[in-house]
Design an enzyme around this catalytic site. Structure first.
Site, mmCIF file in Angstrom:
data_model
loop_
_atom_site.group_PDB
_atom_site.id
_atom_site.type_symbol
_atom_site.label_atom_id
_atom_site.label_comp_id
_atom_site.label_asym_id
_atom_site.label_seq_id
_atom_site.Cartn_x
_atom_site.Cartn_y
_atom_site.Cartn_z
ATOM 1 N N HIS A 190 30.834 39.184 -25.543
ATOM 2 C CA HIS A 190 30.680 40.344 -25.055
ATOM 3 C C HIS A 190 30.321 41.042 -23.812
ATOM 4 O O HIS A 190 29.790 42.535 -23.942
ATOM 5 C CB HIS A 190 30.346 40.699 -26.442
ATOM 6 C CG HIS A 190 31.411 41.345 -28.117
ATOM 7 N ND1 HIS A 190 31.754 42.403 -27.774
ATOM 8 C CD2 HIS A 190 30.928 40.687 -28.599
ATOM 9 C CE1 HIS A 190 31.935 42.180 -28.913
ATOM 10 N NE2 HIS A 190 31.883 40.766 -29.925
ATOM 11 N N LYS A 238 23.284 55.353 -25.093
ATOM 12 C CA LYS A 238 24.007 54.044 -24.903
ATOM 13 C C LYS A 238 21.974 53.243 -24.176
ATOM 14 O O LYS A 238 21.449 54.075 -24.877
ATOM 15 C CB LYS A 238 24.659 53.535 -24.135
ATOM 16 C CG LYS A 238 24.039 54.267 -22.647
ATOM 17 C CD LYS A 238 25.532 53.762 -21.947
ATOM 18 C CE LYS A 238 26.802 54.686 -22.008
ATOM 19 N NZ LYS A 238 28.063 54.147 -22.366
ATOM 20 N N ARG A 239 21.860 52.277 -25.034
ATOM 21 C CA ARG A 239 21.317 50.989 -24.894
ATOM 22 C C ARG A 239 20.760 51.392 -23.022
ATOM 23 O O ARG A 239 21.583 51.603 -22.562
ATOM 24 C CB ARG A 239 21.790 49.866 -25.440
ATOM 25 C CG ARG A 239 20.156 48.703 -25.002
ATOM 26 C CD ARG A 239 20.908 47.705 -25.298
ATOM 27 N NE ARG A 239 21.906 47.234 -25.414
ATOM 28 C CZ ARG A 239 22.460 46.411 -24.195
ATOM 29 N NH1 ARG A 239 21.288 45.655 -23.166
ATOM 30 N NH2 ARG A 239 23.730 45.596 -23.964
ATOM 31 N N LYS A 256 24.353 50.119 -17.021
ATOM 32 C CA LYS A 256 24.457 51.308 -17.612
ATOM 33 C C LYS A 256 24.344 52.691 -16.912
ATOM 34 O O LYS A 256 25.386 53.923 -16.917
ATOM 35 C CB LYS A 256 23.859 51.459 -18.596
ATOM 36 C CG LYS A 256 24.573 50.356 -19.884
ATOM 37 C CD LYS A 256 23.852 50.645 -21.460
ATOM 38 C CE LYS A 256 25.060 49.103 -22.022
ATOM 39 N NZ LYS A 256 26.166 49.629 -22.687
ATOM 40 N N THR A 315 31.691 51.154 -27.000
ATOM 41 C CA THR A 315 32.410 52.051 -27.820
ATOM 42 C C THR A 315 31.712 53.810 -27.825
ATOM 43 O O THR A 315 32.698 54.546 -28.165
ATOM 44 C CB THR A 315 31.930 51.328 -29.332
ATOM 45 O OG1 THR A 315 30.872 51.521 -29.276
ATOM 46 C CG2 THR A 315 32.786 50.329 -28.806
ATOM 47 N N LYS A 353 34.482 57.392 -28.954
ATOM 48 C CA LYS A 353 33.298 58.266 -30.057
ATOM 49 C C LYS A 353 33.685 59.352 -29.503
ATOM 50 O O LYS A 353 34.141 60.247 -30.179
ATOM 51 C CB LYS A 353 32.434 57.613 -30.214
ATOM 52 C CG LYS A 353 31.917 56.877 -30.985
ATOM 53 C CD LYS A 353 30.753 55.771 -31.652
ATOM 54 C CE LYS A 353 30.568 54.747 -32.252
ATOM 55 N NZ LYS A 353 30.252 53.915 -30.851
#
Length: 833
Positions: free
Chosen positions: A376, A567-568, A573, A675, A679
């Protein structure tokens, strides 16, 4: 879930002979009353909503139990091939709503509660999230086991029953503060303890070669400090098909409560030390491994999960087949969810050889035919490595097995590439240096028959980059399985208004066959349908903004563009890039550049790992910028910014239906899949993003014209290494120069001088792997295009509908079907009647 195997006659008589529970409103109301009064011992003076929730949950669980039992009977009677999904994380969220939906009980439960003077929404809101995960990895595992049950595949999830889940996050002076998430404080109504299935897990000790009377030799692992693994089972219902699969979570416990001799001698602390040390293993989700104690506990957790789960499977096998393992590989498959449980490769070898007396070759053949590994991450630092000295102290027998696996493997490599010592060094399971390390990802690769990534780009980059040597040795082992999400929770449940409109338009088959959403595409050109779509989106935005208004004390216009990144918190990111753009927008407002302006509400949420200083500094920057903007009347009605504290599954169930613009802005080549992007897309949000992870496939599905693309490609990012000059980029870009000027002059930290110096230095560093400055200009242009598009409600709504209509590929039902077709090869098994 394991029961004693019983005959058909036994199932029709005695303790197991009960009529099926009624599914009508009056049946459910009666059971709620019964549990409230008799199980919980409450009376008419009890006003606590928590007891009403528990009574309802028990009534629903009773109905799950019937189907759970019949699913187990069917698996035993069919003697079917099974798969076991082993994951350190399962981010389940709340269970009640999902169970009611999957049992088709929404209407009767609502009616039953109404007759009792209760509201379903209030009871659901009182449930605590089961936060047994850090983010996408754990939520993916939860979606996967939902789809396994819906597809009626005999799959058991194995995980950890952490006493404290993902920490609760709150803000103090704009900084993240972590509080313990004692989610089990009031118990967990959905779990069933199985103490009779407890197993023993070993640590420490030493090994020696024992000579048996028959002349055979077997390794003995002795003088160990043992810990008990106690299983707790959680039902996982399929969607309206009678199947209920099992998630089994392990809790650690001491073999004895305390040392009575120490207790009698007055040494109370020492008496309970062993008990405390044992219970620490499952106490906290993912301890900070920056310290030596943290590393030791994390390795203990990983081995504890792997050993307990494999012993459990072995016991079930022996109960049905005896100690004959010839058919074991044909009947069992273990899916390792990321590198964390990769120690299972060595543990299965130990169990087969030391406990069940198989030869090395026989044990290795079984291991390599049953283990499958999902990777992952594209970040090399996220591939776990453990010091050999730590292994030697905690898991000496496992280390011996790993060294032997490595020796045999390197012999195989040497035959393939004679004399290539560099390749041998690169591929060795043991990393040499001042200190030796065990490369856990390599152990998983060598011991598995399948290795997969989780998006097309990710899988290709694995084969071309981190795992290229292994791909060249075993190209047929590697494959891709693009991630997905369950449409039950992430559309049917969390967005009832949109779900109802879709069902009224194309029928309800989409809930189990998401490809049916493609039938919505023609309706994007229907003005009446677009109007209905817009009305639902507006209501969802009002719900989201009211939720945030109550929590944060901010007032937001529901007609503004709701721009969301949740998100984290991690540098790759690029929440930092997002807040730089916010500063750019604010700078435009301050300079009067507001002609043709699109009002925007920017919401950013996520948790930073407790030991991740830069991520925490970025949260502080977001909050400081938000605070300055909120206090400035010139920004009112034009720009609102808020950080959403304590982001979690139940929060996302409100956020994703109300989002207009989905921020998926990671540096290309760094995000494995994502993901959250799925969503938000499924609920009609438009994506602004790079060509990274599953963004590429989202853009392919929806069309380039319905996706706001920006930024360098993964190849361009790689090519920039060695001559990246962010300072030159800043000097060449007036907008970025102005943003950096505000940051460097302390505009957002007037009373906290220097606090953002590390952030500024990271942006300007030529070694910044996240290329923040490089993508800024392109990002601003894409944001301008998004803002301009939003000003045309008909066009935006049309794009929103097409995004939802194109999301069919991103169902975990499709993902799991691919896992099953290519890796697990299970046959669906309906429950016994």
């Amino acid at each position: 879930m394991q029961f004693r195997t019983v005959s058909k006659h036994e199932r029709e008589s005695g303790l197991t002979d009960l009529p099926m529970l009624g599914m009508q409103a009056h049946d459910i109301a009666n059971d709620i009353r019964r549990h409230f009064i008799y199980t919980l011992g409450r009376d008419k003076f009890c006003k606590s909503i928590g007891y009403s929730y528990t009574a309802l949950a028990l009534a629903v669980r009773d109905r799950l139990m019937e189907r759970w039992r019949n699913t187990h009977y069917a698996h035993v009677e069919k003697d079917c091939r099974r798969a076991y999904y082993i994951s350190m994380e399962f981010l389940m969220g709340r269970a009640l709503g999902n169970a009611i939906l999957n049992l088709n009980l929404t209407h009767p439960v609502t009616e039953a509660l109404h007759s009792l003077g209760l509201k379903l929404e209030e009871l659901i809101e009182s449930e605590t999230d089961a936060g047994l995960g850090n983010g996408g990895l754990g939520r993916l595992a939860a979606c996967f086991i939902d789809s396994c049950a819906t597809l009626q595949l005999p799959v058991v999830g194995y995980g950890m029953r952490y006493e404290y889940g993902m920490f609760r996050q709150h803000m103090e002076n704009g900084q993240q503060v972590e509080e313990p998430d004692h989610w089990l404080r009031d118990g967990y109504v959905w779990e069933l303890e199985r103490p009779e299935l407890t197993v023993r897990v070993r640590f420490g000790g030493q090994t020696y070669l024992h000579h048996e009377r028959d002349g055979s030799k077997v390794m003995r692992w002795v003088d160990t400090q043992d810990v008990l693994a106690v299983p707790y089972d959680i039902p996982v219902p399929g969607y309206r098909n009678g199947t209920v699969n099992t998630l089994r979570l392990w809790k650690s416990a001491a073999t004895d409560d305390f040392d009575l001799n120490d207790f009698n001698a007055g040494d109370y602390a020492e008496a309970v030390a062993a008990k405390n040390n044992a219970e620490h293993i499952s106490m906290v989700l993912y301890p900070n491994d920056a310290s030596e104690n943290g590393k030791e506990l994390r390795l203990k957790q990983q081995y504890f999960l792997a050993s307990a789960s494999l012993q459990d499977v072995m016991r079930q096998w022996i109960s049905l087949h005896g100690k004959n393992f010839r058919e074991f590989a044909k009947k069992n498959c273990f899916q390792l969810n990321d590198t964390h449980p990769s120690i299972a490769v060595a543990e299965l070898m130990r169990l087969l050889m030391d406990e069940h007396r198989l030869s090395w070759d026989a044990a290795w053949k079984i291991t390599r035919q049953t283990m499958a590994y999902t990777n992952h991450t594209l970040l090399p630092e996220a591939l776990e490595k453990w010091p050999v000295r730590l292994f030697r102290r905690l898991l000496p027998r496992l280390l011996e097995i790993i060294f032997e696996i490595n020796a045999r493997f390197l012999s195989e490599v040497a035959k393939q590439w004679p004399g290539d010592t560099d390749r041998l060094t690169r591929m060795s399971l043991i990393e040499e240096g001042p200190e030796q390390y065990v490369r856990m990802a390599y152990l998983a690769i060598v011991g598995s028959f399948s290795i997969n990534g989780v998006a097309e780009l990710h899988s290709n980059l694995l084969m071309q980059g981190m795992f290229r040597d292994f791909y060249e040795l075993w190209p047929t082992k590697f494959n891709n399985k693009t991630n997905g999400i369950t449409p039950r929770r992430w559309l049917a449940w969390c967005n009832p208004g949109l779900s109802k409109l879709i069902t009224e338009t194309i029928g309800d088959r989409w809930i189990t066959d998401l490809s049916q959403l493609s039938r919505l595409a023609p309706y994007a050109d229907d003005p009446g349908f677009r109007e209905c779509w817009r009305t639902i989106k507006k209501k969802n935005k009002e719900r989201l903004l009211n939720y945030k208004r109550n929590e944060l004390g901010i007032d937001i216009d529901p007609l503004a563009m709701v721009d969301v990144q949740v998100k984290r918190i991690h540098e790759y990111k690029r929440q930092l890039l997002n807040i730089l753009h916010v500063i750019h927008l604010y700078d435009r407002i301050k300079n009067g550049d507001t002609a043709d302006w699109t009002p925007r509400c920017v919401l950013i949420g996520g948790k930073a790992a407790p030991g991740y200083a830069m991520a925490k500094r970025i949260i502080k920057l977001i909050n400081n910028v938000a605070d300055v903007i909120s206090r400035d009347p010139s920004a009112s009605g034009l720009l609102t910014v808020a950080f959403l504290p304590n982001y979690r599954v139940s929060a996302m169930e409100i956020i994703c239906p109300g989002t207009d613009l989905s921020e998926q802005i990671s540096t290309a080549g760094k995000e494995a899949s994502g993901t959250g992007n799925m969503k938000l897309m499924m609920n009609g949000a438009l994506t602004i993003g790079t060509l990274d992870g599953a963004n590429i496939e989202i853009r392919q599905e929806v069309g380039a014209e319905n996706f706001f693309l920006f930024g360098l490609t993964a190849e361009q990012v790689e090519a920039s290494k060695g001559h990246y000059d962010p300072v030159a980029l800043i000097n060449q870009d007036e907008d970025l120069s102005r943003v950096m000027h505000l940051l460097e002059n302390g505009y957002f930290n007037q009373f906290e001088p220097g606090i953002f110096a590390p952030v500024i230095d990271s942006i300007k560093s030529p070694y910044d792997p996240w290329m923040t400055a490089a993508d800024f200009h392109s990002y601003v242009e894409a944001q301008q295009m998004a803002a301009k598009t939003y000003q045309d409600p008909e066009r935006w709504t049309r794009m929103s509908i097409l995004n939802c209509a194109a999301s069919g590929k991103f169902s975990t039902d499709r993902t799991i079907q691919e896992y099953n077709n290519d890796i697990w090869k299970l046959t669906p098994v309906p429950p016994c009647p």
